[in-house]
Design an enzyme around this catalytic site. Structure first.
Site, mmCIF file in Angstrom:
data_model
loop_
_atom_site.group_PDB
_atom_site.id
_atom_site.type_symbol
_atom_site.label_atom_id
_atom_site.label_comp_id
_atom_site.label_asym_id
_atom_site.label_seq_id
_atom_site.Cartn_x
_atom_site.Cartn_y
_atom_site.Cartn_z
ATOM 1 N N THR A 33 0.825 -1.213 0.000
ATOM 2 C CA THR A 33 0.000 0.000 0.000
ATOM 3 C C THR A 33 0.856 1.258 0.000
ATOM 4 O O THR A 33 0.517 2.254 -0.657
ATOM 5 C CB THR A 33 -0.942 -0.002 1.214
ATOM 6 O OG1 THR A 33 -1.769 -1.166 1.165
ATOM 7 C CG2 THR A 33 -1.829 1.230 1.230
ATOM 8 N N CYS A 34 1.967 1.201 0.714
ATOM 9 C CA CYS A 34 2.859 2.361 0.791
ATOM 10 C C CYS A 34 3.406 2.729 -0.582
ATOM 11 O O CYS A 34 3.489 3.908 -0.946
ATOM 12 C CB CYS A 34 4.013 2.070 1.752
ATOM 13 S SG CYS A 34 3.480 1.541 3.393
ATOM 14 N N SER A 35 3.788 1.713 -1.361
ATOM 15 C CA SER A 35 4.424 1.951 -2.658
ATOM 16 C C SER A 35 3.432 2.188 -3.778
ATOM 17 O O SER A 35 3.730 2.897 -4.736
ATOM 18 C CB SER A 35 5.317 0.757 -3.027
ATOM 19 O OG SER A 35 6.430 0.664 -2.167
#
Length: 244
Positions: free
Chosen positions: A49-51
């Protein structure tokens, strides 16, 4: 229970960082004093999700934040400086300041250091975003305490809407192209001349073929351009759309 720190000062921490291959130290005052800062924190560099979502949208809107009075947009994660530097390069996130909270001191001071040992990540930051003015936390958006990795409120658009609900966001442009295509070169130039950032999907790489392009756009020629989800078409159609 994770608590908001609105109305409180940010933790006073000294961060070991790398600048041009050399070790340096930066403290909280250098990052926040006499500045308006948006900081978003996430569980880890290169994680899904971060990337794929959290960082990319802040990167897209970095210029909009700065146009609306924000001096710096900071991405914080409990990772070492080498990982954060590599992640920044991989994401082409030149508009974001990557802050490695490698020892977790800032996250712990925020009361948002959590244990993710059950999935092998150890101590990590909970996902949140905050608006900080002269070191004082004005607003926080903390993800709910739910299983997994919730991502509902700490996104870039939610923060921008808090700062200025009438802020104008740049269009989201997706460009299907092919190396050596003169029409693609013309379309790229038109977009760049208008100041549009765009994601380019290159045919012939990562399994993307003319069959893929035909399936997505209904056409098998390059370029094919989408703006805010709307299929514009090729270079000629793009020129007409930009001239409106």
């Amino acid at each position: 229970m994770l608590q908001s720190r609105e109305g409180q000062k940010v933790p006073q921490v000294t961060f070991p960082i790398r600048v041009n291959g050399e070790w340096q130290k930066v403290n909280s005052d250098a990052l926040f004093k006499d500045k308006t800062v948006v900081l978003f924190a996430l569980p880890g560099a290169f994680t899904p999700t971060c990337s794929s979502t959290h960082l990319p949208r802040f990167n897209e809107l970095a210029g909009v934040f700065k146009a609306n009075g924000v001096d710096s947009v900071i991405c914080l994660s409990v990772n070492d400086p080498f990982v954060m530097e590599t992640w920044q390069e991989e994401q082409n996130a030149e508009g974001i300041y990557f802050l490695p909270d490698g020892n977790g001191e800032f996250s712990e001071g925020m009361g948002l250091l959590v244990d993710k040992s059950e999935i092998g990540l150890g101590k990590r930051s909970w996902r949140y975003s905050m608006l900080v003015k002269n070191g004082l936390i004005e607003k926080m958006f903390i993800e709910p305490e739910e299983p997994g990795d919730p991502f509902k409120v700490s996104d870039a658009d939610t923060m921008l809407n808090y700062i200025n609900p009438k802020a104008i966001c740049p269009p989201r442009v997706t460009f299907f192209g092919k190396p050596g295509c003169q029409h693609c070169a013309r379309a790229r130039k038109m977009l760049k001349d208008k100041g549009y950032r765009f994601e380019e999907i290159e045919l012939g790489s990562h399994g993307i073929s003319y069959s893929s392009l035909q399936a997505v756009s209904g056409r098998g020629t390059t370029p094919q351009v989408y703006i805010d989800g709307q299929h514009i078409g090729g270079a000629d159609e793009l020129a007409t759309w930009l001239a409106k």
